[in-house]
Design an enzyme around this catalytic site. Sequence first.
Site, PDB file in Angstrom:
ATOM      1  CE  LYS A 208      48.206  31.716  24.644  1.00  0.00           C
ATOM      2  NZ  LYS A 208      48.709  31.856  26.003  1.00  0.00           N
ATOM      3  CE  LYS A 260      44.449  33.067  25.497  1.00  0.00           C
ATOM      4  NZ  LYS A 260      45.290  33.030  26.649  1.00  0.00           N
TER       5      LYS A 260
HETATM    6  C1  PBG Z   1      49.671  33.465  28.706  1.00  0.00           C
HETATM    7  C2  PBG Z   1      48.320  33.950  28.396  1.00  0.00           C
HETATM    8  C3  PBG Z   1      47.945  34.977  27.521  1.00  0.00           C
HETATM    9  C4  PBG Z   1      46.569  35.086  27.595  1.00  0.00           C
HETATM   10  C5  PBG Z   1      46.118  34.148  28.510  1.00  0.00           C
HETATM   11  N1  PBG Z   1      47.209  33.433  28.978  1.00  0.00           N
HETATM   12  C6  PBG Z   1      48.807  35.879  26.708  1.00  0.00           C
HETATM   13  C7  PBG Z   1      49.539  35.340  25.561  1.00  0.00           C
HETATM   14  O1  PBG Z   1      49.665  34.130  25.380  1.00  0.00           O
HETATM   15  O2  PBG Z   1      50.078  36.128  24.779  1.00  0.00           O
HETATM   16  C8  PBG Z   1      45.746  36.068  26.817  1.00  0.00           C
HETATM   17  C9  PBG Z   1      44.366  36.301  27.341  1.00  0.00           C
HETATM   18  C10 PBG Z   1      43.687  37.453  26.705  1.00  0.00           C
HETATM   19  O3  PBG Z   1      44.212  38.093  25.770  1.00  0.00           O
HETATM   20  O4  PBG Z   1      42.573  37.785  27.146  1.00  0.00           O
HETATM   21  N2  PBG Z   1      49.951  33.554  30.079  1.00  0.00           N
END
Ligand code: PBG
Length: 335
Positions: A208, A260
């Site tokens: 991520k 992601k």
């Molecule tokens: C963290 C989380 C995020 C997203 C999903 N889970 C935000 C981040 O890590 O900054 C982002 C999902 C999206 O942007 O569609 N809880």
Amino acid sequence: MTDFSPAPFPGAPFPTSRPRRLRSSPVLRAMVAETAVEPRRLILPAFVAEGLTEPKPITSMPGVVQHSLDSLRRTAAECAEAGLAGIMLFGLPEHKDATGSQALAPDGILNVALRAVREEVGDDLLVMSDVCLDEFTDHGHCGVLTADGVVDNDATLQAYAEMAVLHAEAGAHVVGPSGMMDGQVGVIRSALDAAGHAETVIMAYAAKYASAFYGPFREAVNSSLVGDRRTYQQDPANTRDALREIALDVAEGADIIMVKPALAYLDVIAAARAHTDLPVAAYNISGEYAMVEAAAANGWLDRERTIDETLTSIRRAGADIVLTYWALEVARRAM
Ligand code: PBG
């Protein structure tokens, strides 16, 4: 008599090979298509806000809302009806605090929503939960902070382990740890097993990245993030770091690994596919959604074709499973 014998080679009339032949009709193209975006592979991320009686639109994600419990239940039923794989829930508490205490409250919004959705869909749809503190903390970070304001890895792990058990008890089939704390998959696996939830699946946000494409998500979860997430999420410059994160999550007991964001990281999805035998998921995130919707609203892109091409590219890169805010729409179109 016509001579049907193949032309001698070399000297054959050019071109001897005609790839266009297999592109000449829709049925031919469909027969040889290598990639499909089947509803069974799609997961709808959904936001549910405590205290709402009506769904509330998210300005930067046209077509996406913060759900009330009622509208969430209806949407979950529609997801099951449309043949989706699952719904991934994000809970927005009315009151946020420094430790994200509502995440650990058995009657906190996410736990209440998980129970309601599971009751609605049973086993016809996979009920999934985001295991992270950022929706619950007033500073917007994914964990609790030390006195110096740094995210405290090991203190945060305890909270994640408790959260995951609460989610499983509330009916989640799948938990999705997304906070990028070191060791999160391992502690969650042990906590689930110790609490009698050996069957609960861990879909780990393994790779991520600290991405600008999360922008609209901040509005979606009412977040007022102070600073950024670069001390725990990955540097967009790195691929080997992603493979290391994936290997660790696999070793700690992840069942599915996730990459992601998706679009700017298709190479990472392909690398993940090549480096693990586990199913690979990819999250087509808020900013990727917003870009297409904004351009389409201006008439600059053909909306449906762009959506289909986007999701196809993520599948082609190697993702078995795709999380997308378009899941329901695309599944209905496919039916
Ligand atoms: C963290 C989380 C995020 C997203 C999903 N889970 C935000 C981040 O890590 O900054 C982002 C999902 C999206 O942007 O569609 N809880």
